[in-house]
Design a protein around this motif. Structure first.
Motif, PDB file in Angstrom:
ATOM      1  N   ARG A 299      -6.686   7.867   8.303  1.00  0.00           N
ATOM      2  CA  ARG A 299      -7.083   7.890   6.898  1.00  0.00           C
ATOM      3  C   ARG A 299      -6.982   6.495   6.288  1.00  0.00           C
ATOM      4  NH1 ARG A 299      -9.499   8.981   1.962  1.00  0.00           N
ATOM      5  NH2 ARG A 299      -8.014   8.604   0.282  1.00  0.00           N
ATOM      6  N   TYR A 300      -5.897   5.823   6.555  1.00  0.00           N
ATOM      7  CA  TYR A 300      -5.665   4.464   6.039  1.00  0.00           C
ATOM      8  C   TYR A 300      -6.801   3.529   6.457  1.00  0.00           C
ATOM      9  CZ  TYR A 300      -3.203  -0.124   6.045  1.00  0.00           C
ATOM     10  OH  TYR A 300      -2.822  -1.447   5.888  1.00  0.00           O
ATOM     11  N   GLY A 386       5.502   2.844  -3.931  1.00  0.00           N
ATOM     12  CA  GLY A 386       6.645   2.387  -3.159  1.00  0.00           C
ATOM     13  C   GLY A 386       6.511   2.828  -1.714  1.00  0.00           C
ATOM     14  N   ASP A 387       7.523   3.545  -1.215  1.00  0.00           N
ATOM     15  CA  ASP A 387       7.485   4.031   0.158  1.00  0.00           C
ATOM     16  C   ASP A 387       6.565   5.237   0.333  1.00  0.00           C
ATOM     17  OD1 ASP A 387       9.327   2.121   0.979  1.00  0.00           O
ATOM     18  OD2 ASP A 387      11.048   3.421   0.577  1.00  0.00           O
ATOM     19  N   PHE A 388       6.212   5.896  -0.763  1.00  0.00           N
ATOM     20  CA  PHE A 388       5.456   7.134  -0.677  1.00  0.00           C
ATOM     21  C   PHE A 388       3.957   6.870  -0.558  1.00  0.00           C
ATOM     22  CE2 PHE A 388       9.452   8.285  -2.534  1.00  0.00           C
ATOM     23  CZ  PHE A 388       9.736   9.537  -1.996  1.00  0.00           C
ATOM     24  N   PHE A 389       3.303   7.633   0.320  1.00  0.00           N
ATOM     25  CA  PHE A 389       1.862   7.573   0.510  1.00  0.00           C
ATOM     26  C   PHE A 389       1.381   6.161   0.837  1.00  0.00           C
ATOM     27  CE2 PHE A 389       2.700  11.166  -2.375  1.00  0.00           C
ATOM     28  CZ  PHE A 389       2.221  12.199  -1.588  1.00  0.00           C
ATOM     29  N   SER A 390       2.117   5.500   1.727  1.00  0.00           N
ATOM     30  CA  SER A 390       1.737   4.137   2.129  1.00  0.00           C
ATOM     31  C   SER A 390       0.382   4.114   2.807  1.00  0.00           C
ATOM     32  CB  SER A 390       2.800   3.565   3.076  1.00  0.00           C
ATOM     33  OG  SER A 390       2.950   4.380   4.228  1.00  0.00           O
ATOM     34  N   TRP A 391      -0.031   5.231   3.398  1.00  0.00           N
ATOM     35  CA  TRP A 391      -1.327   5.294   4.072  1.00  0.00           C
ATOM     36  C   TRP A 391      -2.497   5.308   3.092  1.00  0.00           C
ATOM     37  CZ3 TRP A 391       2.719   8.689   4.333  1.00  0.00           C
ATOM     38  CH2 TRP A 391       2.607   9.899   3.646  1.00  0.00           C
ATOM     39  N   GLU A 392      -2.211   5.328   1.791  1.00  0.00           N
ATOM     40  CA  GLU A 392      -3.266   5.256   0.786  1.00  0.00           C
ATOM     41  C   GLU A 392      -3.495   3.831   0.267  1.00  0.00           C
ATOM     42  OE1 GLU A 392      -5.387   7.717  -0.263  1.00  0.00           O
ATOM     43  OE2 GLU A 392      -4.514   8.864   1.385  1.00  0.00           O
ATOM     44  N   LYS A 393      -2.765   2.876   0.778  1.00  0.00           N
ATOM     45  CA  LYS A 393      -2.957   1.494   0.349  1.00  0.00           C
ATOM     46  C   LYS A 393      -4.285   0.944   0.881  1.00  0.00           C
ATOM     47  CE  LYS A 393       2.007   0.455   0.191  1.00  0.00           C
ATOM     48  NZ  LYS A 393       3.109  -0.353   0.780  1.00  0.00           N
ATOM     49  N   THR A 394      -4.831  -0.027   0.175  1.00  0.00           N
ATOM     50  CA  THR A 394      -6.078  -0.676   0.608  1.00  0.00           C
ATOM     51  C   THR A 394      -5.826  -2.168   0.855  1.00  0.00           C
ATOM     52  OG1 THR A 394      -6.707  -0.904  -1.720  1.00  0.00           O
ATOM     53  CG2 THR A 394      -7.624   0.968  -0.512  1.00  0.00           C
ATOM     54  N   ASP A 395      -4.727  -2.446   1.556  1.00  0.00           N
ATOM     55  CA  ASP A 395      -4.330  -3.841   1.761  1.00  0.00           C
ATOM     56  C   ASP A 395      -4.987  -4.498   2.972  1.00  0.00           C
ATOM     57  OD1 ASP A 395      -2.992  -2.251   3.560  1.00  0.00           O
ATOM     58  OD2 ASP A 395      -0.980  -2.945   3.029  1.00  0.00           O
TER      59      ASP A 395
END
Length: 404
Positions: A299-300, A386-395
């Motif tokens: 997903r990420y 923060g630590d939650f839902f890190s797989w939603e970042k767009t970095d």
């Protein structure tokens, strides 16, 4: 690709019996990871009338070692289950957080599984099981999720917020929603059908013979108001079919109305049917299980591809074999919407993120007690916090743009 069509997705509330089971399983995962970041957990939960049963395999320093429970560990697990049910809001005669019968059948992880997963000598940590995992993203919504599922989740989230805040008095925890949208030119433009079935306080129904027309109208008007607030302006028209508790009375619900099991709502958890699902459930599993962690990284990656403007839609498949670290295959499909060749994306992604179980856990910071928050209203399309839902970042967007 079809451009004009109807599509439907559904969601279920935190009080749905299967979601109660998911949240209890992830409460156990979080409890163990809070004690030992390298804990191994595969916790299944069954819920029914005033009963919760746990089963599965575990290994956790300070909780369960060498076949023995640490002092107080069993009490902590039961307390976590009861606290989860209390937070959801079940205080009914058929299912009450204080009085349900609790049964714990968790036992030691199989040594034959552990030997393939654990690091040893020159051997990297292997996948906890074989399987295929999918990630998906689309530019239909700001959260890069299919619009039908996005609005299905939001309707139930809003109803739960109002119930917890006591803004309304007639809502009970169990509920389901369904959203059908008309797509034109591949873009959602209007709702053709909306469905909500919600457990309610006594009397808030009318089937033509029994119940109260006035109380049912109060419930229906409230639900339609939530739908109107959640969906974009103009999506609900005079031709939209709206169904609120179409079967009539819904007073008996939750685990008292139907048994619940961990992992039975995997399509609700992912993309509402807009993308394939590899088959594995997420809840109750620690992040060495690629059913969970590889689906998160897929997903990420898909979300970053779409956020980078490389496609309007993107599906990514990963595959693994038990005990083997590296994925067996990486597949990218941009559904005819891509601006670069998919093979180039496939070649680039493993250079940006190491797609081994340990590489995934390290990149996304998954060895933390972060999972119960994901166990209702979808694992994807949530706000990274923060630590939650890190797989939603767009970095990865800048790196993708620079390379492609």
């Amino acid at each position: 690709m079809r451009s004009d069509y109807l599509f439907t997705s559904e969601s279920v509330s935190e009080g749905h019996p299967d979601k109660v089971a998911d949240q209890i399983s992830d409460a156990v995962v979080d409890l163990f990871l809070s004690k030992d970041p390298e804990a191994r957990v595969a916790c299944e939960t069954m819920t029914t009338t005033n009963k919760v049963v746990l089963a599965g395999e575990i290994r956790c320093k300070g909780v369960f070692e060498n076949g023995h429970w640490a002092e107080g560990a069993l009490e902590e697990i039961e307390a976590a289950a009861r606290a989860t049910v209390k937070r959801i809001g079940y205080e009914q005669s058929g299912f009450h957080w204080q009085t349900f019968e609790f049964e714990n059948n968790l036992h030691a992880q199989s040594a034959h599984i552990a030997q393939g997963v654990d690091e040893s000598g020159n051997k990297d940590e292997g996948a906890g099981d074989q399987g295929i995992m999918f990630g998906y993203a689309t530019d239909e919504t700001p959260d890069y999720m299919p619009a039908t599922l996005y609005y299905s989740h939001r309707i139930l989230e809003k109803m739960a917020e109002d119930r917890h805040a006591k803004a309304v008095s007639f809502l009970e925890p169990d509920a389901k929603s369904q959203v059908t949208l008309q797509y034109e030119g591949g873009v959602p433009v209007r709702a053709t059908a909306l469905v909500v079935s919600t457990q309610h306080a006594p009397g808030y129904f009318y089937d033509g013979n029994e119940g109260s027309p006035e109380l049912y109208k109060e419930l229906r008007d409230y639900v339609v108001g939530v739908m109107t607030d959640v969906l974009p302006d103009g999506f609900i028209t005079g031709e939209t079919k709206i169904y609120v508790n179409p079967t009539g009375r819904f007073e008996i619900g939750g685990p008292d109305g139907d048994a619940g099991l961990t992992g039975r709502k995997i399509i609700v958890d992912t993309y509402g049917g807009a993308s394939p699902h590899g088959g594995g459930a997420f809840s109750g599993k620690d992040p060495t299980k690629v059913d969970r962690s590889a689906a998160y990284i897929a997903r990420y990656l898909a979300k970053n591809v779409v956020a980078a403007g490389l496609a309007k839609r993107c599906t990514i498949q990963l595959s693994y074999a038990i005990g083997i670290a590296e994925p067996l295959s990486i597949y990218v499909d941009t559904h005819g919407t891509g601006t670069v060749d998919e093979a180039k994306i496939e070649a680039l992604l493993p250079q940006l993120v190491r797609l081994t179980p340990k590489g995934i856990r390290t990149h996304l910071g998954l060895n933390k007690p972060i999972y119960q928050a994901s166990a209702a209203y979808g694992h994807f399309g949530r706000k990274a916090d923060g630590d939650f839902f890190s797989w939603e970042k767009t970095d990865l967007v800048d790196q993708l743009k620079a390379a492609l």
